[in-house]
Design an enzyme around this catalytic site. Structure first.
Site, mmCIF file in Angstrom:
data_model
loop_
_atom_site.group_PDB
_atom_site.id
_atom_site.type_symbol
_atom_site.label_atom_id
_atom_site.label_comp_id
_atom_site.label_asym_id
_atom_site.label_seq_id
_atom_site.Cartn_x
_atom_site.Cartn_y
_atom_site.Cartn_z
ATOM 1 N N TYR A 98 -53.791 35.648 -49.316
ATOM 2 C CA TYR A 98 -52.657 35.513 -48.393
ATOM 3 C C TYR A 98 -51.389 35.664 -49.207
ATOM 4 C CZ TYR A 98 -49.145 33.242 -45.473
ATOM 5 O OH TYR A 98 -48.011 32.979 -44.749
ATOM 6 N N GLU A 120 -45.558 38.754 -43.769
ATOM 7 C CA GLU A 120 -46.769 37.952 -43.957
ATOM 8 C C GLU A 120 -47.957 38.898 -43.993
ATOM 9 O OE1 GLU A 120 -48.419 35.387 -40.793
ATOM 10 O OE2 GLU A 120 -48.295 33.765 -42.254
#
Ligand code: GDP
Ligand code: MN
Length: 398
Positions: free
Chosen positions: A118, A206
């Protein structure tokens, strides 16, 4: 301004960030053509069909599916296009899927546990610095990671003058447990990602997941990109990426009229000048037992035309049962605003179906109140803030 995954990836790629390649399609036939083109370019026979909506969690909702041949591509695209996709991030009725991204399959078939990370870039409002937030727990809901295993989330703050330093990019790669080629790839990935974030005037990136392929390449499989609207004038090409189908239609109309409007769930419409006063007004409505139906800042020039447009927009929301006008007359005189309210009311006639409570305070407030009280219109005037809120409750309770 939020972007679709395929648009976000376009921006990333233009700054040298490696991405899972794909082509967007609006019909199953286009999807098949896209898949054929991808096979020519990449050699992949397998494709992932990914619903393009402004919400995450698409995989969980059935909006991301693997196709192993062209027949699959056609069938799955047909199923996903036009569906109301419900994910943990949409409302209960879901979001209409207008486009799908046909992407190359980048997961190695025999790989039972692909390495997913991530990585996000965003502004840390507490320190006023941009930061890279990253974790080894990619592909998962980051909120869950933050709750259950917060020690697996790392942050790297970036000095606005120095920019991302090479040692910081290496630290990210190191903390993600990489070595060799993958380590080098990751430092390049992070560096390009940060450059893209700065140069595109983004508000948030993101990337979840960032994938390490079986041959040690690092690439963005997903891209959630949000751009800073106030900087869009510097990026005409990004402005064209706005997808109005994803936005609330009343908000779109308000924006076109130059009004700062945000739709909310309550039943008391508000029309206020100044964002601070608008927030205060919403608080007071709530304190008095009501629920604001919207935020609306009419700005400095509250003339009849503007007030009329604002009324029209507030009344598009069927939940609105009363409207509270709360104006502070500083530079703009209250009596002028009052005249605007009265004229707008006159022009709109029976289009105004709910009681209007009007509180004007500041320069020429007295004249304004007289003007409203003598207008013969069904507008309830108030002088004090609390008085106005109480009158709203009164009309709602009858
Ligand atoms: P999100 O669910 O909206 O966050 O959409 P993502 O783009 O993150 O996709 C959801 C999941 O689909 C990812 O976490 C991957 O596990 C999976 N996925 C994405 N691309 C591929 C691919 O090329 N092949 C395979 N097999 N799975 C993929
Ligand atoms: Mn994702």
């Amino acid at each position: 301004m939020n972007l679709h995954e395929y648009q976000g990836k376009e921006i990333l790629s233009s700054f040298g960030v490696r991405i899972q390649r794909g082509i967007v399609a609006s019909t199953p036939a286009e999807a098949v053509t896209a898949a054929q083109k991808l096979t020519e370019d990449t050699g992949t026979g397998w494709h992932v069909i990914k619903a393009q909506i402004h919400a995450g969690g698409r995989g969980k909702g059935g909006g991301v599916k693997l196709a192993k041949n062209l027949a699959d591509v056609e069938r799955i695209s047909g199923e996903i296009l036009g569906m109301m996709l419900i994910t943990p991030q949409t409302s209960a009725e879901g979001k209409l899927v207008n486009q799908v991204l046909i992407a190359e399959d980048v997961y190695y078939p025999g790989d039972s546990k692909p390495e997913e990370f991530y990585i996000s870039v965003l502004l840390n409002r507490a320190t006023g610095k941009n930061m890279i937030m990253y974790s080894t727990e990619g592909g998962m809901d980051i909120e869950t990671v933050a709750e259950e295993t917060p020690h697996l989330i790392f942050t790297e703050e970036i000095d606005p003058l120095l920019g991302l330093m090479p040692f910081q990019a290496r630290k990210v790669a190191f903390n993600l447990g990489l070595s060799g080629t993958a380590f080098k790839e990751m430092t390049q990935f992070v560096t390009a990602l940060y450059t893209a974030y700065i140069k595109s005037d983004a508000a948030m990136f993101e990337i979840n997941p960032v994938l390490k392929t079986s041959d040690d390449k690092i690439m963005a499989v997903d891209a959630k990109v949000s751009l800073d609207e106030n900087a869009l004038y510097r990026h005409k090409e990004y402005e064209a990426m706005r997808d109005l189908r994803e936005e609330n239609p009343i908000e779109v109309e308000a924006k076109a009229a130059g009004l700062n409007y945000v739709k909310l769930d309550g039943n008391v419409g508000c029309m206020v000048n100044g964002a601070g006063l608008a927030m205060g007004t919403m608080d007071l409505i709530k304190e008095s037992g009501g629920e604001p139906a919207n935020f609306l800042d009419v700005g400095g020039t509250a003339d009849a035309q503007r007030v009329e447009t604002a009324f029209g927009i507030i009344l598009k929301d069927p939940n609105v049962k009363a409207i509270l006008v709360n104006i502070f007359g500083g530079i703009v005189r209250c009596d002028r605003v009052a005249q605007g309210v009265v004229d707008a009311y006159k022009n709109m006639g029976d289009k105004i179906t709910v009681p209007i409570i009007c509180r004007l305070q500041g320069t020429n407030a007295k004249e304004a109140k007289e003007l409203i009280d003598n207008s013969g219109m069904k507008i309830i005037s108030a002088t004090e803030f609390q008085e106005a809120a109480d009158k709203v409750q009164e009309v709602l309770s009858v």
